[in-house]
Design a protein around this motif. Structure first.
Motif, PDB file in Angstrom:
ATOM      1  N   TRP A  11     -12.582  26.719 -15.517  1.00 60.56           N
ATOM      2  CA  TRP A  11     -13.072  25.393 -15.151  1.00 60.56           C
ATOM      3  C   TRP A  11     -11.965  24.374 -15.387  1.00 60.56           C
ATOM      4  O   TRP A  11     -11.131  24.540 -16.267  1.00 60.56           O
ATOM      5  N   PRO A  55     -13.122  24.832 -10.377  1.00 60.13           N
ATOM      6  CA  PRO A  55     -14.108  23.755 -10.215  1.00 60.13           C
ATOM      7  C   PRO A  55     -14.205  22.917 -11.478  1.00 60.13           C
ATOM      8  O   PRO A  55     -13.867  23.365 -12.583  1.00 60.13           O
ATOM      9  N   GLN A  58     -18.047  19.964 -15.056  1.00 59.44           N
ATOM     10  CA  GLN A  58     -19.393  19.384 -14.913  1.00 59.44           C
ATOM     11  C   GLN A  58     -20.297  20.245 -14.038  1.00 59.44           C
ATOM     12  O   GLN A  58     -21.523  20.088 -14.072  1.00 59.44           O
ATOM     13  N   GLN A  59     -19.700  21.144 -13.258  1.00 60.67           N
ATOM     14  CA  GLN A  59     -20.510  22.026 -12.417  1.00 60.67           C
ATOM     15  C   GLN A  59     -21.034  23.239 -13.179  1.00 60.67           C
ATOM     16  O   GLN A  59     -21.887  23.969 -12.678  1.00 60.67           O
TER      17      GLN A  59
END
Length: 499
Positions: A11, A55, A58-59
């Protein structure tokens, strides 16, 4: 044959600006809340893109009931310092330690042998050293063609401009200045700091007329008997010399040091002299209305009637309209006022400005001063702590206050705090009993007293502080009610927008 472990999902986590504690804390909280391991994170700063196209964190789905634990204050303070370092590994290092603290190693910072802790302390020390050098070696130069405007150029090793700027705002509160560095700039307009992109050395003046005076002063205080070139080079590295006008004098001062020491040794002994000569004129007649307000200011600037002048930077005289209908009298100048030479320039003054603004009263229409003109304080390390002035200090300064009242001739005097009230209304005045009650002086001037804004700031919690502020503001509101005085006639007060 064992099956290979699945590769961990990576991430990305952005911190902008990268030296901001708030930005890093918010990003780290998101990752910690979602249970993202330190080795899963791709840290990016500013407008950079993720190298691995991971990504945003926050995803990542947060686990049920996830919470972020409290962390020790020592770690937060270290994080704020280390974030200013330019080491690109500081972000994963901080998160790794945060993860360890949140998962059972709460006392890890107390282990100086831990590799992560050892590295964190090294980063913090480097930032502190750079901060010290910036405070010591920034030199302001006057901007040609402008009044009271100065620019300094400096090249720090780390991103410390935001960290150090409040120090310069306190130290040079009374002038407009800017500090330019290659990566960041900061400006002070006399009331607020503003930050921007970096600049170049060409944007700062190369020299100014004051440098010759400064070099003369530096040469006069250079003590050849205490010369230690090794320590000098350690404390004043050659890379900073280009910022320092006095550096050009050092080769000659070092070369001639031995001869000057011998000259000092051969010089006949002299009787000690006062550091500052005594004021030639007595101040006891200062209260008589025999001159202008400016003349009184000049007389007060060399006042020696009590010992406060010795530890103070300067006399802080009143300021405002010479024909003001309202005079506000405080207790004494504070640290910021002592350095800037202006009354109500510090935190208490900011609170007073807030109250005046909410009431629609222009500060420029008032005359502001203090019962005592020098800063009474005690030192705790590098900090100067306020001390309440003694009766002898108030008595010594009373002629200056009486002189201001006689020259301004205000219709109303508002005393802020017990010291100011006793100086104006007499020693029998009781602030608890008489707060907000209109009184009349012998010359017919009306007035009343309220609390000092510094008393509001000293309240222990936000609720008490807000209640105290409302009390203070409501007392000042009496100035807006022209029929609030017992006689039924108060002075008309200029409002914001009136001309």
């Amino acid at each position: 044959m064992p099956r290979p472990l699945p590769e961990l999902q990576r991430w990305s986590l952005r911190v902008d600006p990268p030296w901001s504690l708030d930005a890093w804390r918010g990003a780290a909280r998101e990752a910690l809340l979602r249970g993202v391991l330190p080795e899963q994170l791709d840290w990016i700063t500013g407008t950079e893109a993720s190298l691995l196209d991971a990504p945003a964190v926050q995803q990542a789905p947060p686990p049920d009931g996830a919470t972020v634990p409290n962390v020790p204050r020592d770690f937060v303070e270290l994080a704020a310092t280390c974030l200013c370092h330019r080491d690109p590994q500081r972000l994963p290092l901080l998160y790794r330690l945060l993860w360890r603290i949140a998962h059972g190693e709460r006392t890890v910072l107390s282990n100086p042998a831990d590799a992560d802790v050892l590295r964190l302390m090294a980063l913090a020390q480097a930032v502190r050293r750079d901060t010290h050098k910036m405070k010591a070696f920034v030199r302001f130069r006057e901007v040609p063609g402008e009044t009271d405007a100065f620019i300094a150029w400096f090249e720090p090793d780390h991103n410390i401009v935001d960290r150090v700027a409040p120090f310069f705002a306190r130290r040079f509160a009374g002038m407009r200045w800017a500090i330019l560095t290659p990566a960041r700039s900061v400006r002070w307009d006399g009331s607020a700091l503003s930050f921007g992109d970096g600049g170049s050395r060409r944007d700062a003046p190369a020299e100014d007329a004051r440098e010759t005076l400064w070099q003369t002063y530096y040469a006069s205080i250079f003590n050849p008997a205490r010369l230690n070139t090794r320590m000098m080079q350690q404390e004043m590295p050659a890379r900073y010399w280009k910022h320092l006008p006095e550096a050009h004098l050092l080769p000659g001062l070092v070369r001639d040091a031995a001869g000057r020491v011998q000259e000092m040794h051969d010089r006949p002994a002299q009787a000690p002299q006062r550091r500052i000569p005594a004021r030639p004129n007595d101040a006891t007649g200062a209260g008589a209305d025999n001159g202008s307000l400016q003349a009184l200011r000049q007389q007060a600037a060399v006042c020696r009637q009590c010992p406060l002048w010795e530890a103070s930077t300067q006399t802080v005289f009143g300021e405002g309209r010479a024909d003001a209908r309202i005079m506000l009298v405080g207790e004494q100048p504070g640290d910021v006022e002592d350095l800037s030479g202006r009354p109500f320039a510090g935190p208490a003054g900011k609170l007073l400005d807030r109250a005046l603004q909410e009431l629609g009263i222009e500060r420029s229409a008032l005359y502001l001063t203090n019962a005592v003109k020098h800063f009474h304080h005690e030192r705790r390390g590098k900090v100067r702590l306020h001390k309440r002035p003694e009766s002898r200090h108030v008595h010594a300064c009373r002629p200056w206050l009486q002189g201001e009242i006689a020259r301004v001739k205000p219709q109303v005097i508002v005393c802020l705090g017990a010291t100011a009230a006793s100086s104006v209304f007499g020693r029998d005045f009781n602030l608890t009993r008489d707060r907000g009650r209109w009184l009349t002086l012998e010359d017919g001037t009306r007035g009343y007293a309220t609390v000092h804004p510094a008393w509001v700031l000293r309240q222990k919690d936000d609720t008490r502080r807000e209640d105290a502020y409302r009390l203070f503001r409501d007392d000042l509101r009496q100035l807006l009610a022209t029929d609030s005085a017992p006689t039924g006639h108060g002075p008309a007060l200029p409002r914001a927008g009136d001309r």
